[in-house]
Design a protein around this motif. Structure first.
Motif, PDB file in Angstrom:
ATOM      1  N   PRO A 199      -2.877   2.920  -3.843  1.00 33.27           N
ATOM      2  CA  PRO A 199      -2.905   3.907  -2.757  1.00 33.27           C
ATOM      3  C   PRO A 199      -3.657   3.395  -1.545  1.00 33.27           C
ATOM      4  O   PRO A 199      -4.640   2.656  -1.672  1.00 33.27           O
ATOM      5  CB  PRO A 199      -3.629   5.097  -3.389  1.00 33.27           C
ATOM      6  CG  PRO A 199      -4.466   4.492  -4.482  1.00 33.27           C
ATOM      7  CD  PRO A 199      -3.654   3.351  -5.011  1.00 33.27           C
ATOM      8  N   TYR A 200      -3.195   3.794  -0.365  1.00 38.95           N
ATOM      9  CA  TYR A 200      -3.908   3.468   0.863  1.00 38.95           C
ATOM     10  C   TYR A 200      -5.099   4.404   1.012  1.00 38.95           C
ATOM     11  O   TYR A 200      -4.949   5.629   1.066  1.00 38.95           O
ATOM     12  CB  TYR A 200      -2.994   3.602   2.084  1.00 38.95           C
ATOM     13  CG  TYR A 200      -3.777   3.573   3.378  1.00 38.95           C
ATOM     14  CD1 TYR A 200      -4.383   2.395   3.809  1.00 38.95           C
ATOM     15  CD2 TYR A 200      -3.966   4.738   4.130  1.00 38.95           C
ATOM     16  CE1 TYR A 200      -5.142   2.365   4.975  1.00 38.95           C
ATOM     17  CE2 TYR A 200      -4.718   4.715   5.295  1.00 38.95           C
ATOM     18  CZ  TYR A 200      -5.304   3.531   5.710  1.00 38.95           C
ATOM     19  OH  TYR A 200      -6.071   3.511   6.848  1.00 38.95           O
ATOM     20  N   ILE A 201      -6.290   3.818   1.065  1.00 37.59           N
ATOM     21  CA  ILE A 201      -7.536   4.564   1.228  1.00 37.59           C
ATOM     22  C   ILE A 201      -8.219   4.028   2.481  1.00 37.59           C
ATOM     23  O   ILE A 201      -8.335   2.818   2.667  1.00 37.59           O
ATOM     24  CB  ILE A 201      -8.445   4.397   0.001  1.00 37.59           C
ATOM     25  CG1 ILE A 201      -7.738   4.950  -1.253  1.00 37.59           C
ATOM     26  CG2 ILE A 201      -9.782   5.098   0.207  1.00 37.59           C
ATOM     27  CD1 ILE A 201      -8.471   4.680  -2.541  1.00 37.59           C
ATOM     28  N   THR A 202      -8.689   4.929   3.328  1.00 37.99           N
ATOM     29  CA  THR A 202      -9.283   4.493   4.588  1.00 37.99           C
ATOM     30  C   THR A 202     -10.598   3.756   4.362  1.00 37.99           C
ATOM     31  O   THR A 202     -11.279   3.942   3.358  1.00 37.99           O
ATOM     32  CB  THR A 202      -9.549   5.693   5.515  1.00 37.99           C
ATOM     33  OG1 THR A 202     -10.335   6.659   4.814  1.00 37.99           O
ATOM     34  CG2 THR A 202      -8.260   6.320   5.983  1.00 37.99           C
ATOM     35  N   SER A 203     -10.928   2.910   5.329  1.00 34.02           N
ATOM     36  CA  SER A 203     -12.192   2.180   5.319  1.00 34.02           C
ATOM     37  C   SER A 203     -12.882   2.369   6.650  1.00 34.02           C
ATOM     38  O   SER A 203     -12.278   2.167   7.709  1.00 34.02           O
ATOM     39  CB  SER A 203     -11.944   0.683   5.081  1.00 34.02           C
ATOM     40  OG  SER A 203     -13.124  -0.057   5.314  1.00 34.02           O
TER      41      SER A 203
ATOM     42  N   GLU B 221      -6.360   7.617  11.923  1.00 34.40           N
ATOM     43  CA  GLU B 221      -4.998   7.924  11.493  1.00 34.40           C
ATOM     44  C   GLU B 221      -4.964   8.677  10.171  1.00 34.40           C
ATOM     45  O   GLU B 221      -3.914   9.173   9.769  1.00 34.40           O
ATOM     46  CB  GLU B 221      -4.181   6.630  11.414  1.00 34.40           C
ATOM     47  CG  GLU B 221      -4.034   5.945  12.763  1.00 34.40           C
ATOM     48  CD  GLU B 221      -3.334   4.607  12.662  1.00 34.40           C
ATOM     49  OE1 GLU B 221      -2.357   4.502  11.893  1.00 34.40           O
ATOM     50  OE2 GLU B 221      -3.763   3.652  13.338  1.00 34.40           O
ATOM     51  N   GLY B 222      -6.106   8.754   9.485  1.00 37.14           N
ATOM     52  CA  GLY B 222      -6.221   9.572   8.291  1.00 37.14           C
ATOM     53  C   GLY B 222      -5.505   8.996   7.081  1.00 37.14           C
ATOM     54  O   GLY B 222      -4.961   7.893   7.106  1.00 37.14           O
TER      55      GLY B 222
ATOM     56  N   MET C 233       0.850  -1.180   0.000  1.00 37.94           N
ATOM     57  CA  MET C 233       0.000   0.000   0.000  1.00 37.94           C
ATOM     58  C   MET C 233       0.890   1.236   0.000  1.00 37.94           C
ATOM     59  O   MET C 233       1.937   1.263   0.656  1.00 37.94           O
ATOM     60  CB  MET C 233      -0.930  -0.012   1.202  1.00 37.94           C
ATOM     61  CG  MET C 233      -2.044  -1.044   1.073  1.00 37.94           C
ATOM     62  SD  MET C 233      -3.253  -0.975   2.414  1.00 37.94           S
ATOM     63  CE  MET C 233      -2.299  -1.695   3.746  1.00 37.94           C
ATOM     64  N   ILE C 234       0.459   2.222  -0.735  1.00 38.62           N
ATOM     65  CA  ILE C 234       1.239   3.446  -0.931  1.00 38.62           C
ATOM     66  C   ILE C 234       0.562   4.580  -0.173  1.00 38.62           C
ATOM     67  O   ILE C 234      -0.643   4.806  -0.319  1.00 38.62           O
ATOM     68  CB  ILE C 234       1.334   3.786  -2.437  1.00 38.62           C
ATOM     69  CG1 ILE C 234       1.951   2.617  -3.216  1.00 38.62           C
ATOM     70  CG2 ILE C 234       2.142   5.064  -2.650  1.00 38.62           C
ATOM     71  CD1 ILE C 234       1.638   2.633  -4.695  1.00 38.62           C
ATOM     72  N   GLY C 235       1.330   5.278   0.663  1.00 38.77           N
ATOM     73  CA  GLY C 235       0.767   6.389   1.414  1.00 38.77           C
ATOM     74  C   GLY C 235       0.220   6.008   2.770  1.00 38.77           C
ATOM     75  O   GLY C 235      -0.633   6.710   3.328  1.00 38.77           O
ATOM     76  N   LEU C 236       0.698   4.918   3.330  1.00 38.52           N
ATOM     77  CA  LEU C 236       0.265   4.498   4.656  1.00 38.52           C
ATOM     78  C   LEU C 236       0.636   5.544   5.713  1.00 38.52           C
ATOM     79  O   LEU C 236       1.670   6.213   5.592  1.00 38.52           O
ATOM     80  CB  LEU C 236       0.941   3.176   5.033  1.00 38.52           C
ATOM     81  CG  LEU C 236       0.422   1.910   4.374  1.00 38.52           C
ATOM     82  CD1 LEU C 236       1.434   0.775   4.544  1.00 38.52           C
ATOM     83  CD2 LEU C 236      -0.925   1.506   4.970  1.00 38.52           C
ATOM     84  N   PRO C 237      -0.166   5.695   6.757  1.00 33.61           N
ATOM     85  CA  PRO C 237       0.227   6.572   7.863  1.00 33.61           C
ATOM     86  C   PRO C 237       1.590   6.153   8.415  1.00 33.61           C
ATOM     87  O   PRO C 237       1.815   4.980   8.729  1.00 33.61           O
ATOM     88  CB  PRO C 237      -0.880   6.330   8.899  1.00 33.61           C
ATOM     89  CG  PRO C 237      -2.068   5.906   8.099  1.00 33.61           C
ATOM     90  CD  PRO C 237      -1.508   5.101   6.962  1.00 33.61           C
ATOM     91  N   GLY C 238       2.506   7.095   8.475  1.00 34.91           N
ATOM     92  CA  GLY C 238       3.839   6.822   9.000  1.00 34.91           C
ATOM     93  C   GLY C 238       4.829   6.309   7.978  1.00 34.91           C
ATOM     94  O   GLY C 238       6.014   6.136   8.289  1.00 34.91           O
ATOM     95  N   GLN C 239       4.394   6.074   6.756  1.00 37.45           N
ATOM     96  CA  GLN C 239       5.285   5.550   5.711  1.00 37.45           C
ATOM     97  C   GLN C 239       6.161   6.679   5.159  1.00 37.45           C
ATOM     98  O   GLN C 239       5.708   7.803   4.975  1.00 37.45           O
ATOM     99  CB  GLN C 239       4.443   4.958   4.594  1.00 37.45           C
ATOM    100  CG  GLN C 239       5.209   4.221   3.510  1.00 37.45           C
ATOM    101  CD  GLN C 239       4.233   3.716   2.447  1.00 37.45           C
ATOM    102  OE1 GLN C 239       3.538   4.497   1.807  1.00 37.45           O
ATOM    103  NE2 GLN C 239       4.156   2.392   2.282  1.00 37.45           N
TER     104      GLN C 239
END
Length: 372
Positions: free
Chosen positions: A246-250, A258-259, A216-222
């Motif tokens: 891309p990392y998309i929230t669920s 964590e946004g 996943m791309i764009g994870l919180p803290g990545q």
């Protein structure tokens, strides 16, 4: 002295610092140069074809509790389902008639004996029903059914009936052990261990699969350095195919607070990751994730323009698609399976590509390694 971008893009190997520089590009002209080089390299190495994998989401029942996922075990709001065997076979037959060449079978993770036997029987029947003049070996099949034992992988491989079209996608999500642990830190038997994921990928190679992984791309803290390490992991695994997005929230997951990155920033980072993976991995298959379309209506077109050569239209019956929401507002839930070839053909034509109909579309890296 900093190397000119035009010179850097022509290299065949990259240092970590050079890869990080490319991943970090934001200036429109520099991003365009990266995109054009990735597209040209894809054309040079792999030709103009974009290959289809008709996605069948056969069940959203899952024993795992991954914190980022909308069908995690502890999400009691989702309506659970398992498609009937005949429904799945009808989807596979539709794919074979429509020229897909390959399908992808995806489900939540289970390891119970009944499930293992059911999948094996299903694979045998899919093969028997999809052999035709255009597909003399039947449909190619990509499985995405989570971590299993070597014996299970081998059992399913033998059941598939088409060893040259047999693939398995098992994403690592992140090669950073701390990030990986944060994504799977629910205690108990469902907890994931990164070393086990790597062992499973090795088992898949031994069992005869074309091996796919991704992140996943764009994870919180990545960080950008994490993404560079992810590509180095793809290299170490010698992956045949990459599925990442891309990392998309669920809202059904455990990470909403964590946004996520702003959409425009996330889209550019995802496209950079696709392009840089193409430059560094060169002859692998890279799928244009549906999540790109969730960020932007033309997201998969942009993915192809940045180096993707596989698309995975959803051919699951529409009535269950809304129950397989790994992330919010998933694209493609409204498009009927019967129109997908037309939709996908329009997408690839806009990207100045053509659909590789009735072709397995196996990875050139796999062909080169195995001599098949």
């Amino acid at each position: 002295m900093t190397k000119p971008l035009v010179q850097l893009l022509e290299q065949q190997t990259f240092t970590d610092e050079e890869a990080a520089r490319l991943l970090s590009l934001t200036a429109p002209d520099e991003c365009r140069q990266l995109q054009e080089r990735a597209y040209a390299l894809t054309t040079e190495l792999l030709g103009e074809n974009v290959y289809l994998r008709g996605l069948i989401e056969i069940s959203n029942i899952c024993t795992a509790n991954c914190r980022y996922c909308g069908i995690r075990k502890n999400n009691h709001a989702v309506e659970r389902y398992t498609l009937s065997e005949e429904t799945i076979l009808a989807c596979a037959e539709l794919a074979a008639r429509s020229g897909y060449g390959s399908i992808a079978i995806q489900a939540g993770e289970r390891r119970d004996p009944k499930w293992i036997e059911w999948i094996a029987d299903l694979l045998k029947k899919i093969h028997a029903r999809t052999v035709n003049d255009a597909l003399p070996s039947g449909l190619g099949i990509t499985l995405s059914l989570g971590e299993q034992t070597y014996d299970v992988y081998r059992y399913w491989a033998e059941a598939s009936g088409n060893p040259n079209g047999l693939r398995y996608l098992l994403r690592i999500e992140s090669s950073n052990p701390t990030l990986f642990r944060s994504l799977h830190c629910t205690p108990g038997k469902n907890e994931k261990v990164l070393e086990h994921r790597y062992r499973a990928l090795e088992d898949l190679r031994r069992a005869g699969y074309q091996v796919g992984t991704g992140v996943m791309i764009g994870l919180p803290g990545q960080t950008i350095e994490d993404l560079v390490a992810d590509i180095r992991t793809f290299e170490r695994i010698d992956a045949d195919m990459i599925g990442m997005g891309p990392y998309i929230t669920s809202n059904g997951a455990d990470m909403v607070s964590e946004g996520m990155l702003p959409k425009a920033q996330l889209m550019q980072l995802s496209l950079n990751m696709i392009a840089v993976t193409r430059l560094m991995m060169r002859n692998v298959n890279i799928a244009a994730a549906t999540a790109l379309e969730t960020l932007e209506p033309n997201g998969r077109i942009k993915g192809i323009l940045h180096g993707c050569n596989v698309i995975m239209p959803n051919i699951t019956p529409q009535q269950t698609r809304s129950s397989y929401q790994l992330y919010d507002n998933k694209a493609g839930c409204e498009v009927g399976a019967e129109s997908n070839v037309l939709v996908e053909n329009n997408i690839v034509e806009i990207a100045h590509r053509r659909l590789g109909l009735n072709q397995l579309g196996s990875s050139l890296r796999w062909h080169t390694r195995t001599g098949t």
